[in-house]
Enzyme design. Structure first.
Site, PDB file in Angstrom:
ATOM      1  N   ALA A   1       0.851  -1.192   0.000  1.00  0.00           N
ATOM      2  CA  ALA A   1       0.000   0.000   0.000  1.00  0.00           C
ATOM      3  C   ALA A   1       0.890   1.246   0.000  1.00  0.00           C
ATOM      4  CB  ALA A   1      -0.959  -0.005   1.184  1.00  0.00           C
TER       5      ALA A   1
ATOM      6  N   HIS B   1       6.691   6.091   1.487  1.00  0.00           N
ATOM      7  CA  HIS B   1       7.547   5.005   1.003  1.00  0.00           C
ATOM      8  C   HIS B   1       8.420   5.484  -0.165  1.00  0.00           C
ATOM      9  CE1 HIS B   1       4.047   2.730   2.761  1.00  0.00           C
ATOM     10  NE2 HIS B   1       5.059   2.129   3.346  1.00  0.00           N
TER      11      HIS B   1
END
Length: 302
Positions: free
Chosen positions: A50, A55
């Protein structure tokens, strides 16, 4: 395992034509991550998928660290060992195709997305790492055994990917501290690098769980970052002022169920004393609706 055999540089590759290889098994990952014996630095970013801009920042930091000639792996694995009996393992968002695109766009060479049977081929491991006292406080008190599961899978993934550098977000401050301590205490040959929290323009910390928030809940969730910023603004006045300022924002906040608000000594993740001075972590955990969120800021207490 090819791994960290040597150091140096291989011929420069054009970053515009870099394509991330998707692998699901260790047997496929190794030749994809080490396609030749050329000496390069390599890095890993461990995620549960996800993927979002937080990230992406980790992947970009990893790419910057190893350079365009180095290798960057992103792991995508929803680790069952770190979920408690009443937690959201099945509900946790999964979006592998989008994850692969984001990883590739931000500089990953390989995405390793194994099934649980690949990571734990003999079922739930009978021998696991323990986070010790550092893992029993704050997040560990609310989620018993959580950090034991985290360290067990991090150790396995470090063995599989064998990186020079491993990148973790500062948003999960306790996780970062515990992983750094594991690496130091158990002599892992890797440098753990923390990357600052990525926030939305309004201050909300990026999180995979934000997608569970309704529009109204998302507005209420801003209380967490506002409380942290209020505490940070008075850090020069000492620990008591920090706690009071942050607590005043959270006190009576509608739709927010506070788990903890704590000023933490980052060395051992204990509550900072009233006479504490130096770098500290001001951390908060709360439920907004049915979604549990965490956030923190690093401050210098005078």
């Amino acid at each position: 395992m090819a791994g960290k055999i040597q150091r140096g540089k291989q011929p420069t590759r054009d970053p515009k034509v870099r394509k991330a290889v998707l692998t699901h098994t260790v047997a496929d990952f190794e030749p994809a991550f080490w396609p030749d014996e050329q000496p390069v630095d390599n890095a890993v970013v461990m995620t549960m998928g996800a993927l979002h801009e937080g990230h992406a920042a980790l992947i970009r930091a990893a790419r910057k660290q190893v350079g365009q000639d180095g290798r960057v792996a992103v792991t995508v694995f929803v680790n069952p060992l770190q979920f408690g009996a009443n937690e959201d393992l099945e509900r946790y968002p999964r979006s592998l195709a989008a994850d692969l695109r984001l990883a590739e766009e931000n500089g990953a060479d390989v995405v390793f997305a194994p099934l649980a049977e690949e990571v734990y081929p003999n079922g739930e491991p009978q021998v696991r790492l323990t986070a010790g006292p550092m893992g029993e406080r704050f997040e560990g008190a609310t989620r018993p055994g959580h950090f034991d599961g985290v360290l067990t899978v991090v150790a396995k993934l470090l063995h599989i990917t064998d990186p020079d550098f491993a990148f973790f977000g500062e948003k999960d401050a306790q996780q970062l501290a515990i992983v750094q301590r594991m690496v130091a205490d158990l002599d892992f040959d890797v440098e753990v690098v923390g990357v600052p929290t990525v926030r939305e323009e309004d201050g909300l910390a990026r999180s995979s769980r934000n997608r569970f928030l309704s529009e109204e809940e998302r507005e209420r969730a801003l209380t967490l970052s506002r409380a942290l910023f209020a505490g940070r603004d008075v850090a020069a006045q000492g620990p008591k002022a920090v706690r009071e300022a942050a607590g005043a924002v959270l006190d009576g906040a509608e739709g927010v169920t506070l788990d903890y608000l704590a000023l933490i000594d980052p060395d051992d993740f204990t509550e900072a004393a009233d006479d504490f001075r130096g770098e500290a972590v001001l951390a908060v955990a709360a439920k907004v609706g049915e979604t549990r969120l965490i956030d923190n800021v690093r401050i210098i207490v005078r």
